[in-house]
Write an enzyme that holds these catalytic residues in place. Structure first.
Site, PDB file in Angstrom:
ATOM      1  N   ALA A  99      27.836  35.153  17.377  1.00  0.00           N
ATOM      2  CA  ALA A  99      27.087  34.732  16.469  1.00  0.00           C
ATOM      3  C   ALA A  99      25.887  33.792  17.413  1.00  0.00           C
ATOM      4  O   ALA A  99      25.663  33.502  18.784  1.00  0.00           O
ATOM      5  CB  ALA A  99      27.546  33.907  15.862  1.00  0.00           C
ATOM      6  N   LYS A 100      24.881  33.188  16.664  1.00  0.00           N
ATOM      7  CA  LYS A 100      23.848  32.406  17.080  1.00  0.00           C
ATOM      8  C   LYS A 100      23.385  31.188  15.532  1.00  0.00           C
ATOM      9  O   LYS A 100      23.294  32.042  14.610  1.00  0.00           O
ATOM     10  CB  LYS A 100      23.015  32.952  17.547  1.00  0.00           C
ATOM     11  N   GLY A 101      23.306  29.953  15.815  1.00  0.00           N
ATOM     12  CA  GLY A 101      22.630  28.894  14.361  1.00  0.00           C
ATOM     13  C   GLY A 101      21.047  28.154  15.503  1.00  0.00           C
ATOM     14  O   GLY A 101      20.974  28.293  16.586  1.00  0.00           O
TER      15      GLY A 101
END
Ligand code: NAD
Length: 409
Positions: A99-101
């Site tokens: 994931a990444k944000g």
């Protein structure tokens, strides 16, 4: 960057004979969320920031990946970095997905209380997607242990004290010993494992580092402890060079006190575009994505590139380096030490237990060495580069888990 990661993924699928319908599933994220973050700043106006969380694949475990605060946060880049995390956690075989944000704010222009408000609002708005068994954020560009603490506290207000909700926390609040140095240390373990195959003796090797932040400065200090000599360094202020060697410890003290790399005494100044032409055994890009590209890849005068940054070598440059016989240890394994120790932090939090730094480093070494050996063995058997081999292993593991769990059938 999205193209580069997609190219590597597609190349792995071609070799694995992955069906087109299946690869289409992994070419897009499982879930993307964009939220508004309205915050009243010290100018009295409400600024409406955008926050993203992209969960690429969770077949092998909870989604895992950093959150960056940067004005240029771009959804395509976050997508690429989320998928890179999927292949990275699988390549090093830790039980996480990818994931990444990010939030499009400029930290340097904000007061601490404004950064706190942004951190808390971001987490409150995506809290439904998160959880120690669902998705576990971590620091990335311009986010740090303080930001992780605000995020953990905000989540804990909703769900009770939950240290395992984020990693990269301060030691006093459930952070792991060894986390700060982990990416640089992991890189040095991989270097030691790879060096003999290229006839490089670590105690005699020379190296250059682009980027002297967390990854670059720790990698440099630990390489120096092995006896290696740092002959060039670059940061945003410029680049310096010295055949006699630049002391990584002293340079770290100097930059920690606010000094710029380009102003460090006892070394020659270099034009930024001369940096990649410096002769050395090992080049460590540890700054931005895409810094080794088709225009400078032909100028590198090293025997090995170890990718500290995420995606520092473009797809075109990668082919040039392979052609020129320069070994590249790819990001998916070379800089995985950070997420491996994040994994240890999560394990310790779930057990409400703390490990000594020695134990953390030893477990990190075991995983990094095992990963390098698996990847180099696959590269040899299939006559492919280390990057192709790392993707083959990572993609294979994710597809197998997805099929077995019935996500794709
Ligand atoms: P950081 O912000 O601590 O340091 C970045 C360094 O790069 C700084 O010294 C900065 O001056 C330099 N830099 C920026 N632009 C540059 C340019 N154009 N030319 C030369 N130098 C430049 O960041 P970090 O945490 O060390 O991360 C560096 C890279 O490693 C990023 O790509 C990040 O995604 C990746 N990475 C970090 C970790 C981690 O644990 N910190 C883990 C995996 C990957």
């Amino acid at each position: 960057m999205l193209e580069t990661v997609s190219h590597h993924f597609d190349a792995a699928c071609d070799r694995l004979g992955t069906r087109d319908d299946l690869r289409a599933v992994f070419s897009t994220p499982y879930r993307e969320v964009t939220v508004q973050i309205p915050v009243r700043l010290s100018d009295g106006l409400i600024h409406n920031f955008s926050g993203h969380r992209i969960q690429h694949n969770g077949a092998r475990g909870p989604f895992k990946g950093g959150v960056r605060f940067h004005p240029t946060v771009d959804i395509n880049e976050i997508r690429a970095l989320a998928s890179l995390m999927t292949w990275k956690t699988a390549a090093v075989n830790i039980p996480f997905g990818g994931a990444k944000g990010g939030v499009d704010c400029t930290v340097a222009d904000l007061q601490p209380n404004e950064i706190e408000q942004i951190s808390r609002s971001y987490i409150a708005r995506i809290a439904k997607l998160l959880g120690p068994t669902r998705d576990i954020p971590a620091p990335d560009m311009r986010t740090n242990a303080q930001v992780m603490t605000w995020m953990m506290d905000e989540y804990s207000r909703l769900h009770g004290y939950t240290p395992a909700i984020v990693t990269g926390k301060p030691i006093s609040l459930g952070g792991s010993q060894g986390r700060e140095a982990a990416t640089g240390r992991g890189l040095s373990y991989v270097f030691r494992e790879a060096a003999p195959s290229l006839g490089i003796t670590p105690s005699e090797a020379t190296f250059a580092v682009q980027g002297f932040g967390n990854v670059g400065s720790w990698a440099a200090r630990i390489m120096q402890q092995l006896g290696c000599r740092m002959v060039a360094v670059a940061d945003t202020s410029g680049a310096i060079h010295s055949d006699a060697g630049i002391d990584a410890e002293k340079l770290t003290e100097f930059t920690a006190a606010g000094g710029k790399v380009s102003e460090f005494e006892g070394a020659d100044r270099l034009e930024p575009d001369e940096f990649f032409g410096v002769g050395c055994d090992v080049m460590i890009p540890a700054a931005l994505g895409g810094s080794i590209h088709h225009q400078n890849a032909g100028r590198l005068r090293c025997r090995m590139v170890i990718e500290g940054a995420n995606s520092p070598t473009t797809f075109a440059a990668d082919a040039i380096l392979v052609e020129r016989g320069i070994a590249v240890i790819p990001d998916v394994i070379a800089n995985a030490g950070g997420v491996v120790v994040s994994y240890f932090e999560w394990v310790q939090n779930l057990q409400y237990f703390e490990w000594e730094e020695r134990e953390v480093n030893s477990k990190l070494g075991t995983i990094m060495r095992r990963t390098y050996r698996e990847v180099s063995a696959r590269a040899e058997t299939e006559h492919v580069s280390l990057r192709e081999a790392a993707y083959l292993i990572g993609v294979d593991r994710v597809i197998e888990a997805s099929e077995m769990r019935g996500y794709v059938s």
